[in-house]
Design an enzyme around this catalytic site. Structure first.
Site, PDB file in Angstrom:
ATOM      1  N   ASP A  99     -26.569  10.570 -59.264  1.00  0.00           N
ATOM      2  CA  ASP A  99     -25.540   9.752 -59.159  1.00  0.00           C
ATOM      3  C   ASP A  99     -25.838   8.357 -60.189  1.00  0.00           C
ATOM      4  O   ASP A  99     -26.936   8.602 -60.846  1.00  0.00           O
ATOM      5  CB  ASP A  99     -25.373   9.042 -57.648  1.00  0.00           C
ATOM      6  CG  ASP A  99     -26.565   7.833 -57.486  1.00  0.00           C
ATOM      7  OD1 ASP A  99     -27.569   7.569 -58.251  1.00  0.00           O
ATOM      8  OD2 ASP A  99     -26.850   7.851 -56.209  1.00  0.00           O
ATOM      9  N   SER A 100     -24.908   7.594 -60.552  1.00  0.00           N
ATOM     10  CA  SER A 100     -24.769   6.893 -61.493  1.00  0.00           C
ATOM     11  C   SER A 100     -26.026   5.958 -61.462  1.00  0.00           C
ATOM     12  O   SER A 100     -26.708   5.677 -62.613  1.00  0.00           O
ATOM     13  CB  SER A 100     -23.547   5.943 -61.774  1.00  0.00           C
ATOM     14  OG  SER A 100     -23.359   5.047 -60.586  1.00  0.00           O
TER      15      SER A 100
END
Length: 73
Positions: A32-33
């Site tokens: 994920d980011s």
């Protein structure tokens, strides 16, 4: 640089290095980011370079490796 990123992901994010290819997207690997931000921050500390990524659209390991290498030159 690409190999360094793969090794980092394999160790820190518990991803099998064999599953990572240059065209692997972070999303396809479940990264994920926040994971990407942490990876970039660790690279900044290790390499002693600031990696401003606000305007960058980086989605694969190869794109990130190319971006980091461009900042080192």
């Amino acid at each position: 640089m690409y190999e360094k990123l793969v090794a980092y992901a394999a160790k820190q994010l518990e991803i099998d290095a064999a599953d990572i290819t240059p065209d692997s997207t972070f999303e396809s690997l479940g990264i994920d980011s926040l994971d990407v931000v942490e990876m970039v921050m660790d690279l900044e500390n290790e390499l002693g370079v600031e990696l401003e990524m606000e305007d960058q659209k980086i989605t694969t390991f190869q794109e990130l490796a190319d971006f980091v290498e461009s900042k080192l030159n």
